[in-house]
Design a protein around this motif. Structure first.
Motif, PDB file in Angstrom:
ATOM      1  N   UNK A 115       0.790  -1.234   0.000  1.00  0.00           N
ATOM      2  CA  UNK A 115       0.000   0.000   0.000  1.00  0.00           C
ATOM      3  C   UNK A 115       0.822   1.285   0.000  1.00  0.00           C
ATOM      4  N   UNK A 116       2.021   1.261   0.501  1.00  0.00           N
ATOM      5  CA  UNK A 116       2.800   2.488   0.672  1.00  0.00           C
ATOM      6  C   UNK A 116       2.973   3.224  -0.658  1.00  0.00           C
ATOM      7  N   UNK A 117       2.796   4.546  -0.658  1.00  0.00           N
ATOM      8  CA  UNK A 117       2.828   5.321  -1.901  1.00  0.00           C
ATOM      9  C   UNK A 117       4.206   5.305  -2.561  1.00  0.00           C
ATOM     10  N   UNK A 118       5.252   5.291  -1.740  1.00  0.00           N
ATOM     11  CA  UNK A 118       6.616   5.352  -2.283  1.00  0.00           C
ATOM     12  C   UNK A 118       7.255   3.965  -2.379  1.00  0.00           C
ATOM     13  N   UNK A 119       7.091   3.144  -1.353  1.00  0.00           N
ATOM     14  CA  UNK A 119       7.807   1.867  -1.255  1.00  0.00           C
ATOM     15  C   UNK A 119       6.917   0.656  -1.538  1.00  0.00           C
ATOM     16  N   UNK A 120       5.805   0.877  -2.188  1.00  0.00           N
ATOM     17  CA  UNK A 120       4.863  -0.197  -2.499  1.00  0.00           C
ATOM     18  C   UNK A 120       5.523  -1.290  -3.350  1.00  0.00           C
ATOM     19  N   UNK A 121       5.272  -2.560  -2.970  1.00  0.00           N
ATOM     20  CA  UNK A 121       5.707  -3.739  -3.742  1.00  0.00           C
ATOM     21  C   UNK A 121       7.226  -3.840  -3.887  1.00  0.00           C
ATOM     22  N   UNK A 122       7.939  -3.391  -2.872  1.00  0.00           N
ATOM     23  CA  UNK A 122       9.393  -3.478  -2.858  1.00  0.00           C
ATOM     24  C   UNK A 122       9.825  -4.213  -1.592  1.00  0.00           C
ATOM     25  N   UNK A 123      10.895  -4.990  -1.682  1.00  0.00           N
ATOM     26  CA  UNK A 123      11.417  -5.678  -0.503  1.00  0.00           C
ATOM     27  C   UNK A 123      11.957  -4.647   0.483  1.00  0.00           C
ATOM     28  N   UNK A 124      11.537  -4.742   1.739  1.00  0.00           N
ATOM     29  CA  UNK A 124      11.972  -3.801   2.767  1.00  0.00           C
ATOM     30  C   UNK A 124      13.050  -4.452   3.634  1.00  0.00           C
ATOM     31  N   UNK A 125      14.217  -3.808   3.679  1.00  0.00           N
ATOM     32  CA  UNK A 125      15.340  -4.283   4.502  1.00  0.00           C
ATOM     33  C   UNK A 125      15.484  -3.325   5.676  1.00  0.00           C
ATOM     34  N   UNK A 135      10.992  -6.002  -9.549  1.00  0.00           N
ATOM     35  CA  UNK A 135      10.795  -6.173 -10.987  1.00  0.00           C
ATOM     36  C   UNK A 135      11.633  -5.137 -11.728  1.00  0.00           C
ATOM     37  N   UNK A 136      11.894  -5.367 -12.991  1.00  0.00           N
ATOM     38  CA  UNK A 136      12.752  -4.467 -13.761  1.00  0.00           C
ATOM     39  C   UNK A 136      12.105  -3.116 -14.027  1.00  0.00           C
ATOM     40  N   UNK A 137      10.776  -3.049 -13.962  1.00  0.00           N
ATOM     41  CA  UNK A 137      10.118  -1.767 -14.236  1.00  0.00           C
ATOM     42  C   UNK A 137       9.967  -0.901 -12.992  1.00  0.00           C
ATOM     43  N   UNK A 138      10.479  -1.369 -11.854  1.00  0.00           N
ATOM     44  CA  UNK A 138      10.496  -0.546 -10.651  1.00  0.00           C
ATOM     45  C   UNK A 138      11.808   0.235 -10.615  1.00  0.00           C
ATOM     46  N   UNK A 139      11.708   1.521 -10.398  1.00  0.00           N
ATOM     47  CA  UNK A 139      12.904   2.379 -10.431  1.00  0.00           C
ATOM     48  C   UNK A 139      12.810   3.405  -9.308  1.00  0.00           C
ATOM     49  N   UNK A 140      13.949   3.687  -8.661  1.00  0.00           N
ATOM     50  CA  UNK A 140      15.272   3.080  -8.823  1.00  0.00           C
ATOM     51  C   UNK A 140      15.348   1.718  -8.153  1.00  0.00           C
ATOM     52  N   UNK A 141      16.498   1.060  -8.329  1.00  0.00           N
ATOM     53  CA  UNK A 141      16.653  -0.277  -7.742  1.00  0.00           C
ATOM     54  C   UNK A 141      16.562  -0.203  -6.226  1.00  0.00           C
TER      55      UNK A 141
END
Length: 221
Positions: free
Chosen positions: A50-60, A78-84
């Motif tokens: 749900x997070x507007x900035x960090x949605x669908x990204x692995x959180x460390x 995924x490759x279409x998420x930017x930046x890495x």
């Protein structure tokens, strides 16, 4: 932490979201990269849908000495998420402080958290250079010899300049041995060789400072 984060180490939460594409991708990434079994892993990884900035990204998460999350870094799945990589912090602190073993007289300072997970007493800056706060934390680690470990990326001029600068300042630097020159970083080494740890004695053995470091670096060119 990102909004409504899912704890990927919690079986009930994973079971509830098991059909979600990004939960699957995050679990696969952790498994393929050996993050859950790495010797210096933070052990807990998260994901927000749900997070507007960090949605669908692995959180460390970055834990401090008292195991409190003080900041975090997220990684694209995924490759279409930017930046890495994206980092969220009030004041960025060192990754790995909660895992330090006082019996080991070394700390190993990496650019990124993932690589630092594969060496005991690995720390990470989440950048090429430490912040003032991170330098303060390093200065507070009295009794530990510091060894700086950079990626094996000869085409990255910024990294090359940083290594040269630190070498000239007399810092001890890990020198990539010839048999490891085909690898980009410690995580790639461990994934390729199916390892959960690069022994700290190996890192110490292949580290040098001053004139010795300059000579070894030139011999590898």
């Amino acid at each position: 932490m990102p909004q409504n984060s899912i704890d990927l180490s919690d079986p009930p939460q994973v079971e509830y979201f098991k059909d979600n594409k990004y939960v699957k991708l995050a679990l696969e990434y952790c498994s393929n990269r050996r993050l859950g079994t790495a010797i210096n892993s933070c052990k807990r990884f998260y994901l927000s849908l749900e997070d507007k900035v960090h949605k669908n990204r692995l959180v460390i998460p970055f834990f401090d000495e008292s195991n409190k999350v003080v900041c975090y870094q997220t990684r694209a799945l995924t490759q279409n998420q930017f930046p890495k990589y994206l980092t969220k912090f009030g004041e960025k602190e060192l990754f790995g402080l909660s895992n330090i073993d006082s019996e080991l007289p070394y700390v190993f300072i990496f650019e990124g958290p993932i690589d630092s997970m594969f060496v005991k007493n690995g720390l990470a800056m989440a950048s090429l250079s430490p912040t003032e706060r991170q330098l303060q934390q390093l200065n507070n680690l009295i009794g530990y010899e510091q060894i700086w470990v950079f990626d094996n990326d000869k085409n990255n001029q910024q990294t090359s300049r940083k290594i040269q600068k630190y070498t000239n300042e007399g810092k001890k630097i890990f020198i990539w041995p010839k048999e490891f020159m085909k690898f980009k970083d410690f995580n790639e080494v461990c994934c390729s060789l199916e390892l959960d740890e690069i022994p700290w004695k190996f890192v110490v053995k292949n580290s040098a400072q001053g004139q010795e470091a300059l000579i070894k670096q030139k011999l590898l060119k």
